[in-house]
Design an enzyme around this catalytic site. Structure first.
Site, PDB file in Angstrom:
ATOM      1  N   ARG A 231      -2.714  -2.177  -3.322  1.00 26.94           N
ATOM      2  CA  ARG A 231      -3.880  -1.333  -3.124  1.00 26.94           C
ATOM      3  C   ARG A 231      -3.805  -0.187  -4.129  1.00 26.94           C
ATOM      4  NH1 ARG A 231      -4.908   3.400   1.084  1.00 26.94           N
ATOM      5  NH2 ARG A 231      -7.104   3.687   0.624  1.00 26.94           N
TER       6      ARG A 231
ATOM      7  N   ARG B 204      -9.071  10.703  20.428  1.00 31.57           N
ATOM      8  CA  ARG B 204      -8.623  10.530  21.821  1.00 31.57           C
ATOM      9  C   ARG B 204      -8.406  11.894  22.460  1.00 31.57           C
ATOM     10  NH1 ARG B 204      -4.625   6.019  19.593  1.00 31.57           N
ATOM     11  NH2 ARG B 204      -4.755   7.536  17.928  1.00 31.57           N
TER      12      ARG B 204
ATOM     13  N   GLY C 195     -14.287   3.638  15.053  1.00 33.19           N
ATOM     14  CA  GLY C 195     -15.361   2.640  15.129  1.00 33.19           C
ATOM     15  C   GLY C 195     -14.989   1.429  15.972  1.00 33.19           C
TER      16      GLY C 195
ATOM     17  N   LEU D 282     -14.956   4.353  10.378  1.00 33.01           N
ATOM     18  CA  LEU D 282     -14.693   5.628  11.040  1.00 33.01           C
ATOM     19  C   LEU D 282     -13.237   5.684  11.484  1.00 33.01           C
ATOM     20  CD1 LEU D 282     -17.943   5.719  13.269  1.00 33.01           C
ATOM     21  CD2 LEU D 282     -17.667   6.478  10.897  1.00 33.01           C
ATOM     22  N   GLY D 283     -12.392   6.211  10.613  1.00 30.99           N
ATOM     23  CA  GLY D 283     -10.980   6.414  10.952  1.00 30.99           C
ATOM     24  C   GLY D 283     -10.648   7.869  10.684  1.00 30.99           C
ATOM     25  N   ASN D 284      -9.393   8.166  10.380  1.00 33.41           N
ATOM     26  CA  ASN D 284      -9.044   9.524   9.983  1.00 33.41           C
ATOM     27  C   ASN D 284      -9.889   9.967   8.802  1.00 33.41           C
ATOM     28  OD1 ASN D 284      -7.165  10.982  11.432  1.00 33.41           O
ATOM     29  ND2 ASN D 284      -5.567   9.521  10.857  1.00 33.41           N
TER      30      ASN D 284
ATOM     31  N   LYS E 170       3.338   0.788   3.070  1.00 34.85           N
ATOM     32  CA  LYS E 170       2.982  -0.207   4.090  1.00 34.85           C
ATOM     33  C   LYS E 170       3.001  -1.574   3.418  1.00 34.85           C
ATOM     34  CE  LYS E 170      -0.404   2.564   6.479  1.00 34.85           C
ATOM     35  NZ  LYS E 170      -1.827   2.758   6.503  1.00 34.85           N
TER      36      LYS E 170
ATOM     37  N   ASN F 119       0.867  -1.187   0.000  1.00 35.56           N
ATOM     38  CA  ASN F 119       0.000   0.000   0.000  1.00 35.56           C
ATOM     39  C   ASN F 119       0.904   1.237   0.000  1.00 35.56           C
ATOM     40  OD1 ASN F 119      -1.790   2.048   0.509  1.00 35.56           O
ATOM     41  ND2 ASN F 119      -2.685   1.130   2.344  1.00 35.56           N
TER      42      ASN F 119
ATOM     43  N   ASP G 125      -7.529  13.941  16.234  1.00 32.60           N
ATOM     44  CA  ASP G 125      -7.566  12.628  16.876  1.00 32.60           C
ATOM     45  C   ASP G 125      -8.655  12.587  17.953  1.00 32.60           C
ATOM     46  OD1 ASP G 125      -6.928  10.390  18.671  1.00 32.60           O
ATOM     47  OD2 ASP G 125      -5.116  10.226  17.440  1.00 32.60           O
TER      48      ASP G 125
HETATM   49  P1  ADP Z   1      -6.599   5.885   8.977  1.00 33.95           P
HETATM   50  O1  ADP Z   1      -6.280   4.452   8.589  1.00 33.95           O
HETATM   51  O2  ADP Z   1      -7.734   6.484   8.212  1.00 33.95           O
HETATM   52  O3  ADP Z   1      -5.417   6.776   9.091  1.00 33.95           O
HETATM   53  P2  ADP Z   1      -7.446   4.724  11.501  1.00 33.95           P
HETATM   54  O4  ADP Z   1      -8.526   3.820  11.045  1.00 33.95           O
HETATM   55  O5  ADP Z   1      -6.180   4.134  11.971  1.00 33.95           O
HETATM   56  O6  ADP Z   1      -7.165   5.861  10.429  1.00 33.95           O
HETATM   57  O7  ADP Z   1      -8.049   5.655  12.648  1.00 33.95           O
HETATM   58  C1  ADP Z   1      -7.256   6.591  13.297  1.00 33.95           C
HETATM   59  C2  ADP Z   1      -8.124   7.387  14.245  1.00 33.95           C
HETATM   60  O8  ADP Z   1      -8.788   6.497  15.154  1.00 33.95           O
HETATM   61  C3  ADP Z   1      -7.316   8.304  15.166  1.00 33.95           C
HETATM   62  O9  ADP Z   1      -7.077   9.536  14.564  1.00 33.95           O
HETATM   63  C4  ADP Z   1      -8.248   8.445  16.321  1.00 33.95           C
HETATM   64  O10 ADP Z   1      -9.128   9.533  16.050  1.00 33.95           O
HETATM   65  C5  ADP Z   1      -9.071   7.180  16.346  1.00 33.95           C
HETATM   66  N1  ADP Z   1      -8.779   6.322  17.509  1.00 33.95           N
HETATM   67  C6  ADP Z   1      -7.831   5.371  17.623  1.00 33.95           C
HETATM   68  N2  ADP Z   1      -7.867   4.807  18.854  1.00 33.95           N
HETATM   69  C7  ADP Z   1      -8.870   5.427  19.530  1.00 33.95           C
HETATM   70  C8  ADP Z   1      -9.427   5.306  20.845  1.00 33.95           C
HETATM   71  N3  ADP Z   1      -8.954   4.428  21.721  1.00 33.95           N
HETATM   72  N4  ADP Z   1     -10.441   6.122  21.167  1.00 33.95           N
HETATM   73  C9  ADP Z   1     -10.930   7.019  20.280  1.00 33.95           C
HETATM   74  N5  ADP Z   1     -10.468   7.167  19.046  1.00 33.95           N
HETATM   75  C10 ADP Z   1      -9.453   6.393  18.666  1.00 33.95           C
END
Ligand code: ADP
Length: 398
Positions: free
Chosen positions: A91, A285, A333, A209-211, A14, A7, A283
């Site tokens: 990817r 967190r 998520g 639900l990520g970045n 990655k 990727n 983020d």
């Molecule tokens: P991407 O692959 O799109 O970069 P990820 O799926 O790895 O992103 O998600 C990253 C995001 O997940 C972080 O920016 C953060 O907002 C959120 N995250 C990770 N761990 C936690 C947690 N324990 N509590 C709340 N949010 C979290």
């Protein structure tokens, strides 16, 4: 067969090497800062300590060379020679309307991926660099492209067309494409297994639900609608991306703030979303911590994020009549108990009833509902690499 999954981002790469006999990850890692000072490979083989290889890499080819060296290294490697790698899965972000499934890479396919650069100017070029580097270093190893957009090619025109002059679609392919397809597909397939029902009989809503974040409506195993659009900017509020805004806002701020297209684009992609709203962080967190201490804008960012997800879930319930399974995946998520709770709050009206006790789970598969007659709510850690490796194996075994 052992399959290498790649990727490539603009300055990162990655990788995972999987043994497809048992789908075990043999080694994985990340190359950072390719072409920038301070480049390095973080490499981890199963059962061994992580190693960090710091070395200058002028391009993706050199990065890949170092990855292959790490994989065959007598000390921290996992294979004896590169010949053990049976195939490579890449990817690729954008496959346009050309690719509705993964495909073996040949000259023609590579050209078609080049043709999609216009649609994904930031993403497809590094993906191509990865493919070309592999072709040079492993000329006899078959390669497969797995597209983020492919899973969404089943979306019907009534959902993918924008109400713009039709010629724009004909001239430039302006329409919704959708992204995160590999992740939505993986968790949907896994969800069907977890609820012991054939995917063909299910209406599923998957929340990645990520970045970057997107929601997808999956009917009978096929994507019929998703929240990202022509680019990954549309839809939900994200870490730094705005998601949906009234398009009239754009010329308005360009005029008021004397901004260029590039500046507005940068603002919408990098300075907006929950970062822009909160002024604190992208983020969750950090946002949850700040909100707990009474920071109102952090709370506002969380509220906007959750309400958007909720509105999309409601819209997809309307499109499919009924949601059998709701899935949460990706960083937020999978990990945020409070965000999942907030999204599901008040969705009783569409049979979404989250059990607060069962919801106390992070980073592993779980069912969050007790009531079997209501929508089954699941947490499923996504695994795009495995999905890419499976598609690659299937195609090269034919
Ligand atoms: P991407 O692959 O799109 O970069 P990820 O799926 O790895 O992103 O998600 C990253 C995001 O997940 C972080 O920016 C953060 O907002 C959120 N995250 C990770 N761990 C936690 C947690 N324990 N509590 C709340 N949010 C979290």
């Amino acid at each position: 067969m052992k399959i290498l999954v790649i990727n490539c981002g603009s300055s990162s790469l990655k990788y995972q090497l999987l043994n497809m006999e048992n789908e075990e990850v043999l080694a994985k890692g990340l190359v950072e800062r390719i072409g920038i000072e301070g480049s390095r490979v973080k490499h981890k083989a199963v059962g061994k300590e992580e190693v960090i290889i710091e070395e200058a890499m002028e391009d993706h080819r050199r990065a890949l060379e170092l990855v292959l060296n790490a994989l065959v290294d007598p000390e921290h490697g996992v294979i004896e020679s590169m010949d053990e790698i049976g195939a490579v899965g890449h990817r690729v972000v954008h496959g346009g309307e050309k690719f509705s499934s993964s495909t073996i890479i040949d000259d023609e396919v590579l050209k078609a991926i080049y043709d999609c650069i216009e649609l994904a100017p930031l993403h497809n070029p590094p993906n191509i660099m990865g493919i070309e580097a592999c072709r040079q270093l492993m000329p006899n190893t078959p390669m497969v492209a797995v597209f983020d957009t492919a899973f969404h090619q089943t979306i019907p025109p009534a959902n993918y067309m924008y109400p713009l002059p039709y010629e724009l679609y004909e001239k430039y392919g302006i329409r919704k494409y959708g992204f995160h397809g590999t992740s939505h597909k993986y968790v949907a397939l896994r969800a069907a297994e977890m609820v012991h029902r054939p995917i063909e009989t299910l209406n599923i809503v998957t929340c990645h639900l990520g970045n970057g974040a997107s929601v997808c409506a999956i009917q009978g195993g096929k994507s019929i609608e998703t929240s990202m659009g022509f680019t990954p900017l549309e839809g939900l509020a994200m870490g730094t991306r705005s998601g949906d805004v009234d398009p009239a806002v754009i010329p308005f701020i360009m005029e008021k703030e004397n901004m260029s297209f590039e500046e507005v684009n940068e603002m919408l992609n990098k300075k907006s979303g929950v970062l822009g709203l909160s002024g604190i962080s992208s983020d969750f967190r950090d946002l949850e911590e700040a909100a707990a201490k009474g920071n109102k804008r952090a709370q506002l960012a969380i509220d906007v994020f959750c309400n958007r997800v909720k509105k999309y879930i409601g819209a997809y319930a309307a499109l499919m009549c009924h949601i059998d399974v709701l899935v949460f995946t990706a960083g937020i998520g999978e990990n945020s108990i409070s965000i999942r709770e907030k999204i599901c709050e008040g969705l009783d009206c569409i049979s979404i009833r989250l059990d607060k006790e069962l919801n106390k789970v992070r980073g592993k598969e779980a069912i969050l509902t007790k009531d079997l007659t209501s929508t089954q709510i699941l947490v499923i850690p996504t695994n795009e690499e495995l999905m890419i490796a499976r598609d690659t194996l299937e195609l090269v075994s034919k």
